[in-house]
Enzyme design. Structure first.
Site, short mmCIF file in Angstrom:
data_model
loop_
_atom_site.label_atom_id
_atom_site.label_comp_id
_atom_site.label_asym_id
_atom_site.label_seq_id
_atom_site.Cartn_x
_atom_site.Cartn_y
_atom_site.Cartn_z
N GLU A 83 -65.09 -43.07 -21.47
CA GLU A 83 -64.23 -41.87 -20.84
C GLU A 83 -65.37 -40.82 -21.37
OE1 GLU A 83 -62.93 -38.85 -21.00
OE2 GLU A 83 -61.21 -39.21 -22.25
N CYS A 117 -60.67 -32.78 -22.08
CA CYS A 117 -61.82 -33.70 -21.25
C CYS A 117 -61.57 -33.08 -19.56
CB CYS A 117 -61.75 -34.95 -21.48
SG CYS A 117 -60.06 -35.78 -21.24
#
Length: 327
Positions: A83, A117
């Site tokens: 990720e 994020c």
């Protein structure tokens, strides 16, 4: 990972010592170290871990570090999930409800001072609504954090002084519409909107991961926005504000890890939805059932009877003609 039957080695970031102390205490109270090991340290610790014979690697971090992790995993054929974040675009079309869009964008961008994020990294705004949208975002920021966000208990700080300096340098890539104030000693950077940002400027070349929001303008969604996003690394998230049908069509034309139509960030919070990146923003999916599937591997095992035997499977394969007639 534990529910799927694994033991876990957890390696946190060395840049969050206070959080790590809390995590270490909680984990040690609940789990024996042979089930969950909490290892702190810097790059050397991470590299030492990557030399171990692991069954699976789950990494969250920058694309540059993600490449290092994937290289180490490839040497030992270890499967992994990455990720990696990225520059998540937020498209605001002229059909958008500008007030709602501004409030939702301001919340999603300045949550945790931009250090998430899936924060909108930059705006692509239809030229006709740029003045109205920028004014509404400024108004939304003042309603959420007050006239001086520095005094607000709801506005965060950056993780380190070097990040404040990085934000200062990035601000040089555009004209500040509002915000722009910094205080390195307090790790403070104000919620900041910028315009006149060149597509090839430093501000548009790296994930911001801070409270700076560049505004770029467009006239035609298909001719300008689609190629602009598609020519860059696939983002972790894509957001669109405007007519629902147009937004859903945009998702069919532009790839991303996930995203939302007429909202930001919240797709991350739904455990029924798979979360993960695509291309440069990562690989693999998790959350809810998808996390269980990520950390488990179906294994086929057949148990045959001991007393009876299927003799037709042996040479000279007598009886196969009869079976073919039946099937």
């Amino acid at each position: 990972a534990l529910a799927a039957g694994n033991c876990v080695v957890l390696k946190p970031s060395p840049r969050t010592p206070a959080v790590n102390e809390v995590m270490r205490k909680l984990i040690s109270e609940v789990f024996a170290p042979e089930y969950v090991s909490f290892l702190e340290g810097g790059a050397e610790t991470a590299r030492a871990l990557l030399q171990q014979r692991l069954d699976y690697i789950f990494f969250t971090g920058s694309p540059a570090l993600g490449r290092e992790v994937m290289t180490a995993a490839a040497a030992r054929l270890i499967p992994l999930t990455l990720e990696l974040g990225g520059k998540s675009p937020c498209v605001v079309d002229r059909t958008a409800d500008v007030k709602i869009a501004a409030r939702r964008i301001a919340w999603g961008k300045f949550l945790n001072a931009g250090q998430t994020c899936v924060a909108p990294d930059y705006l692509l705004v239809h030229r006709e609504i740029v003045p109205e949208l920028t004014a509404e975002i400024k108004l939304s920021v003042s309603r959420m954090f007050g006239a001086d966000p520095r005094q607000s208990p709801y506005y965060g700080r950056l993780i380190g002084n070097e990040e404040v300096e990085r934000m200062r340098r990035l601000m040089e890539s555009g004209e500040v519409v509002f915000g722009g104030e910094t205080d390195a000693a307090a790790r403070y950077v104000a919620p900041t909107l910028l315009r006149d940002v060149a597509p090839d400027s430093p501000l548009m070349q790296q994930e911001i991961f801070g409270p700076l929001l560049p505004v770029l303008e467009f006239d035609d969604l298909e001719a300008e926005v689609v190629p602009f996003i598609s020519e860059r690394e696939k983002p972790l998230a894509l957001y669109y504000f405007g007519e629902r049908r147009t937004g859903e069509a945009l998702f069919g034309r532009v790839d991303s890890g996930g995203g939302g139509v007429n909202d930001v960030v919240l797709h991350l919070a739904n455990p029924a939805l798979p979360f993960g990146g695509a291309g440069g923003s990562g690989m693999g999916q998790y959350h809810g059932r998808y996390s269980f599937e990520t950390f488990s591997r179906p294994r086929s095992v057949l148990t045959a009877p001991r007393k009876s035997d299927f003799t037709m499977k042996y040479p000279p394969y007598k009886g196969f003609r009869m079976i073919r007639k039946l099937f």
